[in-house]
Design an enzyme around this catalytic site. Structure first.
Site, mmCIF file in Angstrom:
data_model
loop_
_atom_site.group_PDB
_atom_site.id
_atom_site.type_symbol
_atom_site.label_atom_id
_atom_site.label_comp_id
_atom_site.label_asym_id
_atom_site.label_seq_id
_atom_site.Cartn_x
_atom_site.Cartn_y
_atom_site.Cartn_z
ATOM 1 N N THR A 16 -5.833 -1.327 10.098
ATOM 2 C CA THR A 16 -6.772 -1.916 10.237
ATOM 3 C C THR A 16 -8.601 -2.101 10.539
ATOM 4 O OG1 THR A 16 -7.134 -4.518 9.636
ATOM 5 C CG2 THR A 16 -6.123 -3.725 11.611
ATOM 6 N N ILE A 36 1.040 -0.984 0.275
ATOM 7 C CA ILE A 36 -0.310 0.145 0.201
ATOM 8 C C ILE A 36 0.581 1.552 0.317
ATOM 9 C CG2 ILE A 36 -2.391 1.398 0.967
ATOM 10 C CD1 ILE A 36 -2.857 -1.509 2.638
ATOM 11 N N SER A 96 2.831 -7.709 8.438
ATOM 12 C CA SER A 96 1.650 -7.414 7.912
ATOM 13 C C SER A 96 0.517 -8.622 7.585
ATOM 14 C CB SER A 96 0.987 -6.487 6.762
ATOM 15 O OG SER A 96 1.756 -7.264 5.782
ATOM 16 N N ASN A 109 -9.613 -5.320 3.046
ATOM 17 C CA ASN A 109 -8.817 -6.104 3.139
ATOM 18 C C ASN A 109 -8.677 -5.313 1.252
ATOM 19 O OD1 ASN A 109 -9.921 -8.104 4.545
ATOM 20 N ND2 ASN A 109 -8.769 -9.043 3.568
ATOM 21 N N TYR A 115 -1.720 -10.408 14.753
ATOM 22 C CA TYR A 115 -1.818 -8.509 14.077
ATOM 23 C C TYR A 115 -2.087 -8.321 14.473
ATOM 24 C CZ TYR A 115 -2.754 -6.461 10.149
ATOM 25 O OH TYR A 115 -3.040 -5.022 9.377
ATOM 26 N N ALA A 162 4.327 1.330 7.881
ATOM 27 C CA ALA A 162 5.180 0.021 8.049
ATOM 28 C C ALA A 162 5.179 -0.459 9.149
ATOM 29 C CB ALA A 162 7.046 1.041 8.283
ATOM 30 N N ASP A 188 11.895 2.773 4.957
ATOM 31 C CA ASP A 188 11.310 1.590 4.781
ATOM 32 C C ASP A 188 12.610 0.377 4.642
ATOM 33 O OD1 ASP A 188 9.006 -0.212 2.834
ATOM 34 O OD2 ASP A 188 10.304 -1.349 3.661
ATOM 35 N N ASP A 204 14.811 1.146 10.025
ATOM 36 C CA ASP A 204 13.935 0.367 10.203
ATOM 37 C C ASP A 204 13.617 1.203 11.819
ATOM 38 O OD1 ASP A 204 13.067 -0.857 12.741
ATOM 39 O OD2 ASP A 204 13.473 -3.156 11.776
HETATM 40 P P1 NAD Z 1 3.071 -4.994 3.718
HETATM 41 O O1 NAD Z 1 3.527 -6.642 4.143
HETATM 42 O O2 NAD Z 1 3.114 -5.706 1.595
HETATM 43 O O3 NAD Z 1 4.299 -3.918 3.768
HETATM 44 C C1 NAD Z 1 5.170 -3.328 4.467
HETATM 45 C C2 NAD Z 1 5.985 -2.305 4.741
HETATM 46 O O4 NAD Z 1 6.620 -2.359 5.695
HETATM 47 C C3 NAD Z 1 7.395 -3.254 3.765
HETATM 48 O O5 NAD Z 1 7.870 -2.495 2.976
HETATM 49 C C4 NAD Z 1 8.278 -3.608 4.910
HETATM 50 O O6 NAD Z 1 9.880 -3.449 4.388
HETATM 51 C C5 NAD Z 1 8.277 -2.070 5.974
HETATM 52 N N1 NAD Z 1 8.283 -2.340 7.287
HETATM 53 C C6 NAD Z 1 7.808 -3.325 8.097
HETATM 54 N N2 NAD Z 1 8.436 -3.585 9.200
HETATM 55 C C7 NAD Z 1 9.069 -2.761 9.304
HETATM 56 C C8 NAD Z 1 9.879 -1.452 10.349
HETATM 57 N N3 NAD Z 1 9.963 -2.141 11.768
HETATM 58 N N4 NAD Z 1 11.079 -0.603 10.043
HETATM 59 C C9 NAD Z 1 10.251 0.089 8.860
HETATM 60 N N5 NAD Z 1 9.787 -0.470 7.553
HETATM 61 C C10 NAD Z 1 9.351 -1.780 7.888
HETATM 62 O O7 NAD Z 1 1.775 -4.292 3.602
HETATM 63 P P2 NAD Z 1 0.754 -3.700 3.379
HETATM 64 O O8 NAD Z 1 -0.061 -4.629 3.138
HETATM 65 O O9 NAD Z 1 1.304 -2.173 2.529
HETATM 66 O O10 NAD Z 1 0.062 -2.255 4.834
HETATM 67 C C11 NAD Z 1 0.366 -1.530 4.734
HETATM 68 C C12 NAD Z 1 -0.099 -1.267 5.926
HETATM 69 O O11 NAD Z 1 -1.454 -1.345 6.413
HETATM 70 C C13 NAD Z 1 -0.192 -1.645 7.006
HETATM 71 O O12 NAD Z 1 0.256 -1.415 7.912
HETATM 72 C C14 NAD Z 1 -1.210 -2.989 7.528
HETATM 73 O O13 NAD Z 1 -1.633 -3.020 8.828
HETATM 74 C C15 NAD Z 1 -1.724 -1.951 6.993
HETATM 75 N N6 NAD Z 1 -3.164 -2.713 6.699
HETATM 76 C C16 NAD Z 1 -3.293 -3.741 5.078
HETATM 77 C C17 NAD Z 1 -4.305 -4.378 4.669
HETATM 78 C C18 NAD Z 1 -3.950 -4.928 3.980
HETATM 79 O O14 NAD Z 1 -5.369 -5.299 2.836
HETATM 80 N N7 NAD Z 1 -2.619 -5.140 2.561
HETATM 81 C C19 NAD Z 1 -5.822 -4.006 5.541
HETATM 82 C C20 NAD Z 1 -5.510 -2.885 6.684
HETATM 83 C C21 NAD Z 1 -4.458 -1.645 6.923
HETATM 84 O O1 DAU Z 2 -8.857 -6.226 7.313
HETATM 85 C C1 DAU Z 2 -7.580 -6.231 6.723
HETATM 86 C C2 DAU Z 2 -6.614 -6.955 6.932
HETATM 87 O O2 DAU Z 2 -6.847 -7.735 5.733
HETATM 88 C C3 DAU Z 2 -5.214 -6.340 6.802
HETATM 89 O O3 DAU Z 2 -4.772 -6.110 8.362
HETATM 90 C C4 DAU Z 2 -3.888 -7.158 6.348
HETATM 91 O O4 DAU Z 2 -2.488 -6.696 6.721
HETATM 92 C C5 DAU Z 2 -3.931 -7.909 5.222
HETATM 93 O O5 DAU Z 2 -3.424 -9.043 5.517
HETATM 94 C C6 DAU Z 2 -6.214 -8.470 5.359
HETATM 95 O O6 DAU Z 2 -6.049 -9.637 6.711
HETATM 96 P P1 DAU Z 2 -6.424 -10.861 5.659
HETATM 97 O O7 DAU Z 2 -6.234 -12.177 7.069
HETATM 98 O O8 DAU Z 2 -8.405 -11.399 5.618
HETATM 99 O O9 DAU Z 2 -5.649 -11.558 3.891
HETATM 100 P P2 DAU Z 2 -5.197 -12.992 3.751
HETATM 101 O O10 DAU Z 2 -5.092 -12.391 1.890
HETATM 102 O O11 DAU Z 2 -4.341 -13.206 4.445
HETATM 103 O O12 DAU Z 2 -6.750 -13.634 3.766
HETATM 104 C C7 DAU Z 2 -7.624 -12.811 3.351
HETATM 105 C C8 DAU Z 2 -9.190 -14.234 3.065
HETATM 106 O O13 DAU Z 2 -8.552 -15.779 2.674
HETATM 107 C C9 DAU Z 2 -8.887 -14.939 5.018
HETATM 108 O O14 DAU Z 2 -9.929 -15.073 4.841
HETATM 109 C C10 DAU Z 2 -7.538 -16.378 4.931
HETATM 110 C C11 DAU Z 2 -8.435 -16.070 3.439
HETATM 111 N N1 DAU Z 2 -7.113 -16.988 3.249
HETATM 112 C C12 DAU Z 2 -5.857 -16.484 2.549
HETATM 113 C C13 DAU Z 2 -4.377 -17.230 2.004
HETATM 114 C C14 DAU Z 2 -3.406 -17.235 2.177
HETATM 115 C C15 DAU Z 2 -7.106 -18.428 2.153
HETATM 116 O O15 DAU Z 2 -8.872 -19.144 1.959
HETATM 117 N N2 DAU Z 2 -6.351 -19.010 1.387
HETATM 118 C C16 DAU Z 2 -4.728 -18.610 1.890
HETATM 119 O O16 DAU Z 2 -4.473 -19.071 0.909
#
Ligand code: NAD
Ligand code: DAU
Length: 360
Positions: free
Chosen positions: A132, A11, A83, A187, A158, A80, A31, A57
Site C-alpha cells: 500500500t 481486490i 486491511s 485507495n 495497519y 490476504a 482465503d 489461514d
Molecule cells: P479485504 O479486507 O477486502 O480482503 C482481505 C482478504 O484476505 C479477505 O478475503 C480475508 O478473508 C483474507 N484474509 C485475511 N487474513 C487472512 C489470513 N490470515 N489467511 C488467509 N486469508 C486471510 O482487503 P482488500 O481491500 O481486498 O486488500 C487486499 C490487499 O491489498 C491487502 O493486502 C491490502 O493491504 C492491500 N491494499 C488495499 C487497498 C485498498 O484500498 N483496499 C489499497 C492498497 C493496498
Molecule cells: O491508501 C491505501 C489504503 O487505503 C489501503 O492500504 C487500506 O487497506 C484501505 O483501507 C485504505 O485506507 P484508508 O484509511 O485511506 O481508507 P478508508 O476507506 O478507511 O478511509 C478513506 C479516508 O476517509 C480516510 O482519510 C479516512 C476517511 N473516512 C473513513 C471512514 C471509514 C471518513 O472520513 N469517514 C469514515 O467513516
C-alpha cells in the site's frame, strides 16, 4: 496455475474475475474467510473448472506446504491481509498475526517448495506482494507524490504491519533469490468492497438514511484507483515487471474526503434521490482518526514508463460505475451487513451512527 491469497476479499476477488476473463490459466484461491472475505464475491465464477477455492489461514503452514506441493503454482499473488486502518487502531494484534506472521509463513512455504524446483522453473516463478501507499506515511498538500524511492514512515498499526511484511518480502528476494515483486497502490474502490471503507460505507449509509460520518475537517486527501485499473496493473507487473523491483500504482485522482462524499451524494441524488432532500444533508463531522494521515499521492511514472500501464477510469466514470453496481446488488449488500457488520458500526460510530470518537 497461479495461487491468489485473499481471493475472496475486495481486490483479490476482482483480480480473480479479471484473471479468468483474460487468460485460460487456472487459479487457486486461499482465503480464511474473515469478516472481510465473502464467497459471494466469487459466485459468478464458482462453477468455472479453472477455479479452486481453499478455505484456510496463512498461518497454517502445513496447509500451505500441501497446497504448494500439490498445485505447484507458477506465481503467488499475495493479497490476504487485515486491511482496515480503523480496526488496526482498535485491535492491532490481528494485523501482526495476519500481515506479518501470515506473510512470513507464506514466504517460508513458498521458499521451501521453490527450492525443490528445477532451475528453469525457479527463474520463471514470481511472488507478487500487494502492498500500500500507506507505508510511505503522510504528505503535505503540494509536496511531491510518493515514488518507489520514498522512505517508509508508517503511521498506523495497519501501515506498520504492511511495511514489515514488505521488508520480509524484500529480504527473501535478496537473501534467498526468491523472484519477488512488490506493488504499492493507492485507495481502491469498486464492486465487492466491504462497506466499512469510505466509498461503500457512504453509499450504504445514504441508501439506509443513516448519517455520513466525515472524520475531522474532511480535508484529508487520498488518490483513488478503480479496482479494475489496479488488476490490469498487477497483470502487467506479473508479466513484465523486473524481479526485485517495486512499482507504485495510482489513479491520478487526488480528492479530499469531503469532495469524495459530495461526489457520491450528487451521483446518488441523480440515480437514487432521497425522498426528503439532498443526500449531502446527511454529512456529519465526527472526531478524527488518531494519527490520521493528511495526504497520500502516488507518482505512477515508473509503471507507465516501464510497463506501459495507465489508469483507464477517471474518478467520475469509476464512481458512476461503482454507485450503479451497489444499487444493482442490494442482495450482496444485505448479506454483508450482517450482525458482525452492525456490531462494528455501533462500536466505532456509536448508537446514533455518528457520535462516537473515531479512535480507541
Ligand atoms: P479485504 O479486507 O477486502 O480482503 C482481505 C482478504 O484476505 C479477505 O478475503 C480475508 O478473508 C483474507 N484474509 C485475511 N487474513 C487472512 C489470513 N490470515 N489467511 C488467509 N486469508 C486471510 O482487503 P482488500 O481491500 O481486498 O486488500 C487486499 C490487499 O491489498 C491487502 O493486502 C491490502 O493491504 C492491500 N491494499 C488495499 C487497498 C485498498 O484500498 N483496499 C489499497 C492498497 C493496498
Ligand atoms: O491508501 C491505501 C489504503 O487505503 C489501503 O492500504 C487500506 O487497506 C484501505 O483501507 C485504505 O485506507 P484508508 O484509511 O485511506 O481508507 P478508508 O476507506 O478507511 O478511509 C478513506 C479516508 O476517509 C480516510 O482519510 C479516512 C476517511 N473516512 C473513513 C471512514 C471509514 C471518513 O472520513 N469517514 C469514515 O467513516
Amino acid at each position: 496455475m497461479i495461487l491468489v491469497t485473499g481471493g475472496a476479499g475486495f481486490i483479490g476477488s476482482n483480480f480473480v474475475h479479471h484473471w479468468l476473463g483474460w487468460t485460460d490459466e487456472a487459479v487457486i484461491v486461499l482465503d480464511a474467510l474473515t469478516y472481510a472475505g465473502n464467497l459471494e464475491n466469487l459466485a459468478q465464477v464458482a462453477s468455472d473448472p479453472r477455479l479452486t477455492f481453499v478455505h484456510g489461514d496463512l498461518n497454517d503452514r502445513a496447509l500451505l506446504d500441501r497446497m504448494m506441493a500439490r498445485h505447484r503454482p507458477r506465481a503467488v499473488i499475495h493479497f490476504a491481509a487485515e486491511s482496515h486502518v480503523d480496526r488496526s487502531i482498535r485491535g492491532p494484534e490481528a494485523f501482526l498475526r495476519a500481515n506479518v506472521m501470515g506473510t512470513f509463513s507464506l514466504l517460508e512455504a513458498v521458499r521451501t517448495d521453490w527450492n525443490g524446483r528445477a532451475a528453469e522453473e525457479r527463474s520463471r516463478f514470481r511472488f507478487l506482494h500487494i502492498s500500500t501507499d500507506e507505508v510511505y506515511g503522510s504528505l503535505e498538500p503540494g509536496s511531491p507524490a510518493f515514488t518507489e524511492d520514498s522512505p517508509f514512515a508508517p503511521n498506523s498499526p495497519y501501515a506498520a504491519s504492511k511495511a514489515a511484511s514488505d521488508h520480509w518480502v524484500r529480504a527473501y528476494g535478496r537473501t534467498y533469490g526468491l523472484p519477488v515483486l512488490v506493488s504499492h497502490c493507492s485507495n481502491n474502490y469498486g464492486r465487492y468492497q466491504f462497506p466499512e471503507k469510505l466509498i461503500p460505507l457512504v453509499i450504504h449509509h445514504a441508501l439506509e438514511g443513516s448519517p455520513l460520518p466525515l472524520y475531522g475537517d474532511g480535508a484529508q486527501i487520498r488518490d483513488w484507483l478503480h479496482v479494475e485499473d489496479h488488476c490490469r496493473a498487477l497483470v502487467r507487473i506479473l508479466e513484465a515487471g523486473r524481479v526485485g523491483e517495486t512499482y507504485n500504482i495510482g489513479g491520478l485522482s487526488e480528492r479530499t474526503n469531503r469532495e469524495v462524499m459530495e461526489t457520491l451524494c450528487r451521483t446518488l441524488d441523480r440515480l437514487k434521490p432521497h425522498p426528503h432532500g439532498a443526500h449531502a444533508e446527511a454529512i456529519v463531522t465526527v472526531p478524527d482518526r488518531p494519527g490520521h494521515d493528511r495526504r497520500y499521492a502516488i507518482d505512477a511514472g515508473k509503471i507507465r514508463r516501464e510497463l506501459g500501464w495507465e489508469p483507464e477510469e477517471t474518478f467520475e466514470t469509476g464512481i458512476e460505475k461503482t454507485v450503479r453496481w451497489y444499487l444493482d446488488h442490494p442482495d450482496w449488500v444485505a448479506h454483508v451487513v450482517s450482525g458482525t457488520y452492525r456490531d462494528w458500526i455501533r462500536l466505532h460510530y456509536g448508537p446514533a451512527g455518528a457520535a462516537a470518537p473515531a479512535g480507541s
